[in-house]
Design a protein around this motif. Sequence first.
Motif, PDB file in Angstrom:
ATOM      1  N   PRO A 120       0.794  -1.229   0.000  1.00  0.00           N
ATOM      2  CA  PRO A 120       0.000   0.000   0.000  1.00  0.00           C
ATOM      3  C   PRO A 120       0.828   1.281   0.000  1.00  0.00           C
ATOM      4  N   PHE A 121       2.105   1.206  -0.348  1.00  0.00           N
ATOM      5  CA  PHE A 121       2.964   2.385  -0.323  1.00  0.00           C
ATOM      6  C   PHE A 121       2.821   3.233  -1.577  1.00  0.00           C
ATOM      7  N   GLU A 122       2.763   2.594  -2.744  1.00  0.00           N
ATOM      8  CA  GLU A 122       2.479   3.300  -3.995  1.00  0.00           C
ATOM      9  C   GLU A 122       1.912   2.301  -4.984  1.00  0.00           C
ATOM     10  N   PHE A 123       0.778   2.671  -5.567  1.00  0.00           N
ATOM     11  CA  PHE A 123       0.115   1.790  -6.525  1.00  0.00           C
ATOM     12  C   PHE A 123      -0.880   2.608  -7.334  1.00  0.00           C
ATOM     13  N   ALA A 124      -1.255   2.066  -8.480  1.00  0.00           N
ATOM     14  CA  ALA A 124      -2.202   2.754  -9.357  1.00  0.00           C
ATOM     15  C   ALA A 124      -3.616   2.514  -8.863  1.00  0.00           C
ATOM     16  N   GLY A 125      -4.307   3.593  -8.542  1.00  0.00           N
ATOM     17  CA  GLY A 125      -5.684   3.520  -8.082  1.00  0.00           C
ATOM     18  C   GLY A 125      -6.649   3.715  -9.230  1.00  0.00           C
ATOM     19  N   PRO A 126      -7.889   4.062  -8.926  1.00  0.00           N
ATOM     20  CA  PRO A 126      -8.884   4.314  -9.972  1.00  0.00           C
ATOM     21  C   PRO A 126      -8.411   5.371 -10.956  1.00  0.00           C
ATOM     22  N   GLY A 127      -8.580   5.076 -12.249  1.00  0.00           N
ATOM     23  CA  GLY A 127      -8.157   6.020 -13.268  1.00  0.00           C
ATOM     24  C   GLY A 127      -6.655   6.052 -13.487  1.00  0.00           C
ATOM     25  N   GLY A 128      -5.919   5.140 -12.832  1.00  0.00           N
ATOM     26  CA  GLY A 128      -4.483   5.082 -13.015  1.00  0.00           C
ATOM     27  C   GLY A 128      -3.687   6.047 -12.170  1.00  0.00           C
ATOM     28  N   GLN A 129      -4.360   6.828 -11.320  1.00  0.00           N
ATOM     29  CA  GLN A 129      -3.653   7.786 -10.474  1.00  0.00           C
ATOM     30  C   GLN A 129      -2.874   7.053  -9.382  1.00  0.00           C
ATOM     31  N   VAL A 130      -1.599   7.407  -9.233  1.00  0.00           N
ATOM     32  CA  VAL A 130      -0.749   6.751  -8.240  1.00  0.00           C
ATOM     33  C   VAL A 130      -1.089   7.285  -6.851  1.00  0.00           C
ATOM     34  N   GLN A 131      -1.292   6.377  -5.920  1.00  0.00           N
ATOM     35  CA  GLN A 131      -1.646   6.758  -4.562  1.00  0.00           C
ATOM     36  C   GLN A 131      -0.957   5.823  -3.577  1.00  0.00           C
ATOM     37  N   GLY A 132      -1.068   6.137  -2.279  1.00  0.00           N
ATOM     38  CA  GLY A 132      -0.500   5.279  -1.261  1.00  0.00           C
ATOM     39  C   GLY A 132       0.165   6.060  -0.153  1.00  0.00           C
ATOM     40  N   PHE A 133       0.716   5.340   0.804  1.00  0.00           N
ATOM     41  CA  PHE A 133       1.340   5.925   1.990  1.00  0.00           C
ATOM     42  C   PHE A 133       2.500   6.843   1.616  1.00  0.00           C
ATOM     43  N   ASP A 134       3.406   6.356   0.752  1.00  0.00           N
ATOM     44  CA  ASP A 134       4.543   7.173   0.343  1.00  0.00           C
ATOM     45  C   ASP A 134       4.091   8.439  -0.370  1.00  0.00           C
ATOM     46  N   ILE A 135       3.079   8.314  -1.203  1.00  0.00           N
ATOM     47  CA  ILE A 135       2.606   9.458  -1.989  1.00  0.00           C
ATOM     48  C   ILE A 135       2.077  10.552  -1.077  1.00  0.00           C
ATOM     49  N   ASP A 136       1.342  10.174  -0.050  1.00  0.00           N
ATOM     50  CA  ASP A 136       0.798  11.171   0.875  1.00  0.00           C
ATOM     51  C   ASP A 136       1.904  11.867   1.665  1.00  0.00           C
ATOM     52  N   ILE A 137       2.956  11.130   2.027  1.00  0.00           N
ATOM     53  CA  ILE A 137       4.071  11.769   2.736  1.00  0.00           C
ATOM     54  C   ILE A 137       4.802  12.731   1.801  1.00  0.00           C
ATOM     55  N   ALA A 138       5.040  12.314   0.567  1.00  0.00           N
ATOM     56  CA  ALA A 138       5.698  13.197  -0.401  1.00  0.00           C
ATOM     57  C   ALA A 138       4.840  14.433  -0.670  1.00  0.00           C
ATOM     58  N   ARG A 139       3.534  14.260  -0.715  1.00  0.00           N
ATOM     59  CA  ARG A 139       2.642  15.399  -0.936  1.00  0.00           C
ATOM     60  C   ARG A 139       2.717  16.380   0.235  1.00  0.00           C
ATOM     61  N   ALA A 140       2.851  15.859   1.443  1.00  0.00           N
ATOM     62  CA  ALA A 140       2.994  16.732   2.610  1.00  0.00           C
ATOM     63  C   ALA A 140       4.287  17.540   2.520  1.00  0.00           C
ATOM     64  N   LEU A 141       5.372  16.904   2.044  1.00  0.00           N
ATOM     65  CA  LEU A 141       6.628  17.624   1.854  1.00  0.00           C
ATOM     66  C   LEU A 141       6.457  18.723   0.814  1.00  0.00           C
ATOM     67  N   ALA A 142       5.802  18.410  -0.296  1.00  0.00           N
ATOM     68  CA  ALA A 142       5.573  19.419  -1.335  1.00  0.00           C
ATOM     69  C   ALA A 142       4.756  20.590  -0.788  1.00  0.00           C
ATOM     70  N   GLN A 143       3.746  20.294  -0.008  1.00  0.00           N
ATOM     71  CA  GLN A 143       2.927  21.360   0.579  1.00  0.00           C
ATOM     72  C   GLN A 143       3.755  22.243   1.508  1.00  0.00           C
ATOM     73  N   ASP A 144       4.634  21.629   2.301  1.00  0.00           N
ATOM     74  CA  ASP A 144       5.499  22.415   3.196  1.00  0.00           C
ATOM     75  C   ASP A 144       6.445  23.308   2.400  1.00  0.00           C
ATOM     76  N   LEU A 145       6.830  22.863   1.212  1.00  0.00           N
ATOM     77  CA  LEU A 145       7.715  23.657   0.360  1.00  0.00           C
ATOM     78  C   LEU A 145       6.944  24.687  -0.465  1.00  0.00           C
ATOM     79  N   GLY A 146       5.625  24.582  -0.465  1.00  0.00           N
ATOM     80  CA  GLY A 146       4.803  25.519  -1.226  1.00  0.00           C
ATOM     81  C   GLY A 146       4.787  25.233  -2.707  1.00  0.00           C
ATOM     82  N   VAL A 147       4.952  23.950  -3.090  1.00  0.00           N
ATOM     83  CA  VAL A 147       4.955  23.569  -4.497  1.00  0.00           C
ATOM     84  C   VAL A 147       3.988  22.413  -4.710  1.00  0.00           C
ATOM     85  N   ARG A 148       3.752  22.076  -5.975  1.00  0.00           N
ATOM     86  CA  ARG A 148       2.901  20.927  -6.261  1.00  0.00           C
ATOM     87  C   ARG A 148       3.765  19.679  -6.412  1.00  0.00           C
TER      88      ARG A 148
END
Length: 253
Positions: A41-69
Amino acid sequence: MKRSLLVLSALLLASVSLAATVAEVKKKGVLVLGTDPTFAPFEFAGPGGQVQGFDIDIARALAQDLGVRLEVRPVGFGALMPQAVTSGRVDMAMSGITITPERAKVVSFSGPYYRSAQVFIVRGGNPGKFAWPADVKGKVIGVQANTTGQYAANDTLKPKGATIKVYDDFAAGLADVRAGRIAALIGDAPTVADLQKRLPGQFQQAGKELVAEDYGMAFQKGSDLAAAANRTLARLKASGEYQKLLNKWIVQK
């Protein structure tokens, strides 16, 4: 040996000269994450092929802290570590990447963000009666290429008489387990729990853990993005968000 040292030196020089920085990521407005999206469940293709998972959410939090997408770039694991990182193809890599001294020579790691283990995946019901640390002599054990599971198998199981079969694609290894073509496939403990949840009765863990390990985020050598990642991890843990992500993605036993 000489060639290996020359290659390592080249990688070190490349990682120093190309290291992406926080300032550069903020300037371009995007954090590029490289990941092999076959590791639920760390990274995998979800509905529509969008990559999701535990790692993705942590990386997204880092991007948000940096103010980027966050931009998620699928990369096969064999090309991800370390080539995609050291070459600058991606700004960071997350894909259940184990922190090892050898890898730390060519990339900079964040602190550990997840404690895992390499385990043996067998068919549901374990019809072959596979066990570890019982004798594995004559057994065919599958591993994914360039993973710590492969290294551990070569170091620990091969000397005991096991035959190691290497797969570029983890799913191909699972297919051979299901068909009974190999005795077991080495994978990460959370993967077994996820398989049992998604595919009841088809797979299970057998025997004891082969080796315990810590996952880290990988960056180009010397990049200050590693320190930024540690700040994000500290924030997530202090706020309780890290535990929420564990509860969301990682199957609890």
